[in-house]
Design an enzyme around this catalytic site. Structure first.
Site, PDB file in Angstrom:
ATOM      1  N   ASN A 149       0.814  -1.237   0.000  1.00  0.00           N
ATOM      2  CA  ASN A 149       0.000   0.000   0.000  1.00  0.00           C
ATOM      3  C   ASN A 149       0.842   1.280   0.000  1.00  0.00           C
ATOM      4  O   ASN A 149       0.382   2.323  -0.463  1.00  0.00           O
ATOM      5  CB  ASN A 149      -1.024  -0.001   1.148  1.00  0.00           C
ATOM      6  CG  ASN A 149      -0.402  -0.079   2.518  1.00  0.00           C
ATOM      7  OD1 ASN A 149       0.754  -0.441   2.662  1.00  0.00           O
ATOM      8  ND2 ASN A 149      -1.180   0.263   3.523  1.00  0.00           N
TER       9      ASN A 149
ATOM     10  N   GLU B  79       3.962  -3.706  12.577  1.00  0.00           N
ATOM     11  CA  GLU B  79       2.956  -2.655  12.355  1.00  0.00           C
ATOM     12  C   GLU B  79       1.809  -3.338  11.622  1.00  0.00           C
ATOM     13  O   GLU B  79       1.919  -3.631  10.432  1.00  0.00           O
ATOM     14  CB  GLU B  79       3.618  -1.524  11.540  1.00  0.00           C
ATOM     15  CG  GLU B  79       2.946  -0.195  11.710  1.00  0.00           C
ATOM     16  CD  GLU B  79       2.007   0.080  10.576  1.00  0.00           C
ATOM     17  OE1 GLU B  79       0.821  -0.296  10.721  1.00  0.00           O
ATOM     18  OE2 GLU B  79       2.447   0.638   9.573  1.00  0.00           O
TER      19      GLU B  79
ATOM     20  N   CYS C 225      -3.544   1.321   6.951  1.00  0.00           N
ATOM     21  CA  CYS C 225      -3.867   0.733   8.264  1.00  0.00           C
ATOM     22  C   CYS C 225      -4.482   1.763   9.197  1.00  0.00           C
ATOM     23  O   CYS C 225      -5.069   1.398  10.212  1.00  0.00           O
ATOM     24  CB  CYS C 225      -2.616   0.194   8.936  1.00  0.00           C
ATOM     25  SG  CYS C 225      -1.707  -0.911   7.901  1.00  0.00           S
TER      26      CYS C 225
ATOM     27  N   GLU D 247       7.687   3.066  14.804  1.00  0.00           N
ATOM     28  CA  GLU D 247       8.514   3.537  13.694  1.00  0.00           C
ATOM     29  C   GLU D 247       8.461   5.053  13.708  1.00  0.00           C
ATOM     30  O   GLU D 247       7.433   5.638  14.041  1.00  0.00           O
ATOM     31  CB  GLU D 247       7.969   2.999  12.368  1.00  0.00           C
ATOM     32  CG  GLU D 247       8.043   1.478  12.286  1.00  0.00           C
ATOM     33  CD  GLU D 247       7.567   0.920  10.956  1.00  0.00           C
ATOM     34  OE1 GLU D 247       6.647   1.492  10.343  1.00  0.00           O
ATOM     35  OE2 GLU D 247       8.122  -0.105  10.523  1.00  0.00           O
TER      36      GLU D 247
HETATM   37  C1  SIN Z   1       0.091   2.091   6.722  1.00  0.00           C
HETATM   38  O1  SIN Z   1      -0.991   2.030   6.219  1.00  0.00           O
HETATM   39  O2  SIN Z   1       0.640   1.055   7.129  1.00  0.00           O
HETATM   40  C2  SIN Z   1       0.878   3.369   6.878  1.00  0.00           C
HETATM   41  C3  SIN Z   1       0.067   4.592   6.867  1.00  0.00           C
HETATM   42  C4  SIN Z   1       0.839   5.843   7.187  1.00  0.00           C
HETATM   43  O3  SIN Z   1       2.076   5.837   7.319  1.00  0.00           O
HETATM   44  O4  SIN Z   1       0.217   6.896   7.329  1.00  0.00           O
END
Ligand code: SIN
Length: 489
Positions: A159, A257, A291, A467
């Protein structure tokens, strides 16, 4: 026009794996497709388990050099990589849009977002300090050191084909670790272009490695090899648990994550225009495939009707289309199975009483790729699959609730705990509710939480570790304590 012709620098189009400072092929290949039109972009070499073993061996050699490389030199090489990425941002965005589908302007934004982790980590490389510690034994001194963990395996998702690599690689490299990255099979081309740029930046051979292939073959080697001391992973909770179980055998460190089920809470006193704009931004970024995407939009009863009117007007204007068309606000989903999954969630919600206010159907036939219409649902209930699982698509689902207490209970009623959003103008509520939400990140009147300098990660089944910022670099270090005796003769 084929993909290579679209690139200004055609040498960024790579289909082999990169390890030990060289490009390698395996016996098999796998196809990478463009989800906007299902055309084949490339056949990428699969290096198999033997390639993975060779890459880990190269990373072990690389670690011996890199751990002793001056942090100032690490900073210089990281900054070179950062500069090269930004000089080639157009080409990287073209690769991202081609293999993942997000609109080109958004893909360029991802390149900038991702490269910021390199800049930040590069600056942190020279600020990894230990401390002197007070010890109770006469004639002694004590101090701590932060040393690199060792060889790190990173397994990254499709993604964010660029940013999820740099968010792991940059802090690991800054800390003095060597890395072996396995990108998702849907999006290896961006990862391989990042490897080409890392090669040009001058990392010693074996420090930065990218291997492509089948997870069933590569995964056990990347996790089980004794030389590997840590595994960084972004992806589903299901796979994260599997990695954790496999890593337990070697008592290896994990940074995970994982999935989310973000509540987006709008209280009666909120600025409703700003809240609706926030949902439109956070929900439809990457076509809803993040996510941290709002999954359950929970609105206090008094605000629900006007908020829904505002949100409906915004979602009705969002246009799905090929990421290379400047008029497209969102691109396709990653593949047809993702479209079928999202459609099933919407159908189940409607069968259970939810109402479609906008969209609500695949656009695959109309647009010729894996597209789903930007959708607004209201009136579902919290027991439906759409509220319990991660939607990972462009569907905003709105629910009504009574008061703070009920809203916090509903928001926390999930095994996940990655990101939550809260819209209110009441400062007491900001404190009470942000403290009450069992989430690793809370955006208050703010729809975007991630940045290079801040901690990104979740509670509960959304993951372990952080992270970004100093926390992201610390994850890749071991804390050592040294005691020196015989100081006072
Ligand atoms: C993710 O969807 O894993 C990362 C989203 C983000 O860094 O904002």
């Amino acid at each position: 026009m084929n993909l290579s012709d679209r690139l200004k620098d055609k040498t960024l189009f790579k289909t082999q794996s990169y390890f030990g400072g060289e490009w390698h092929s395996g016996a098999k290949t796998f196809a990478v497709d463009n989800p906007a039109n299902r055309s084949k972009l490339a056949d990428v070499s699969d290096v198999g388990a033997d390639g993975a073993k060779a890459a880990i061996a190269a990373a072990s050699e690389g670690f011996k050099i890199w751990r002793k490389t001056s942090p100032f030199e690490r900073t210089r090489i990281l900054i070179k990589w950062y500069n090269l990425i930004n000089e080639n941002a157009d080409d990287l965005a073209t690769l991202i849009t081609s293999e993942m589908g997000k609109p080109w302007a958004e893909a360029k934004g991802e390149v900038a977002y991702g490269s910021a982790f390199i800049e930040w980590s590069a600056q942190e490389a020279v600020r990894i300090h230990g401390e002197t510690v007070t010890v109770p034994f006469p004639g002694t001194r004590g101090w701590t050191l932060h040393q690199p963990v060792g060889v790190v395996s990173c397994i990254t998702p499709w993604n964010f084909p660029s940013a999820m690599i740099t968010r792991k690689a940059a802090p690991a490299l800054a800390a003095g670790c060597s890395i072996v990255i396995k990108p998702a099979p849907e999006t290896p081309l961006t990862a391989l272009a990042l490897a080409e740029l890392a090669h040009r930046a001058g990392f010693p051979a074996g420090v930065f490695n990218v291997i492509c292939g089948n997870a069933e073959d590569l995964g056990p080697v990347m996790i089980g090899s004794p030389e590997v001391r840590m595994i960084g992973f972004t992806g589903s909770t299901e796979v994260g648990k599997l990695i954790m179980r496999q890593a337990a055998d070697g008592v290896k460190r994990v940074a995970l994550e994982l999935g989310g089920n973000a509540p987006f809470i709008v209280m009666d006193d909120a600025d409703l225009e700003s809240a609706a704009a926030g949902v439109a931004q956070a929900k439809f970024r990457s076509g809803g495939q993040t996510c941290v995407s709002p999954n359950r939009i929970i609105v206090q009863n008094g605000a629900a009707d006007p908020f829904l009117e505002l949100l409906e007007a915004k979602i009705a204007k969002i246009k799905a289309g090929d990421g290379f068309d400047s008029g497209s606000d969102i691109g396709p989903l990653i593949h047809d199975e993702a479209v079928a999954r999202v459609d099933q969630l919407v159908k189940d919600a409607v069968a259970g009483g939810a109402r479609v206010r906008v969209g609500g159907q695949p656009l695959a036939d109309e647009l010729g790729g894996s597209f789903y219409a930007p959708t607004l649902l209201e009136g579902g209930n919290f027991d439906q699959a759409i509220a319990r699982s991660e939607i990972f698509g462009p569907v905003a689902s709105v629910y009504r609730a009574k008061d703070e207490k009920e809203i916090i209970e509903l928001a926390n009623d999930t095994p996940y705990g990655l990101a939550a959003y809260l819209y209110t103008r009441d400062i007491g509520r900001v404190h009470r509710m942000s403290e009450g939400l069992d989430y690793g990140m809370v955006g208050v009147n703010a729809p975007m939480v991630g940045s290079a300098s801040t901690p990104f990660g979740g509670m509960k089944e959304s993951g372990i570790g952080r992270e970004g910022g100093k926390w992201g670099v610390e994850e890749f270090t071991e804390l050592k304590y040294v005691l020196l005796a015989g100081v006072n003769s």
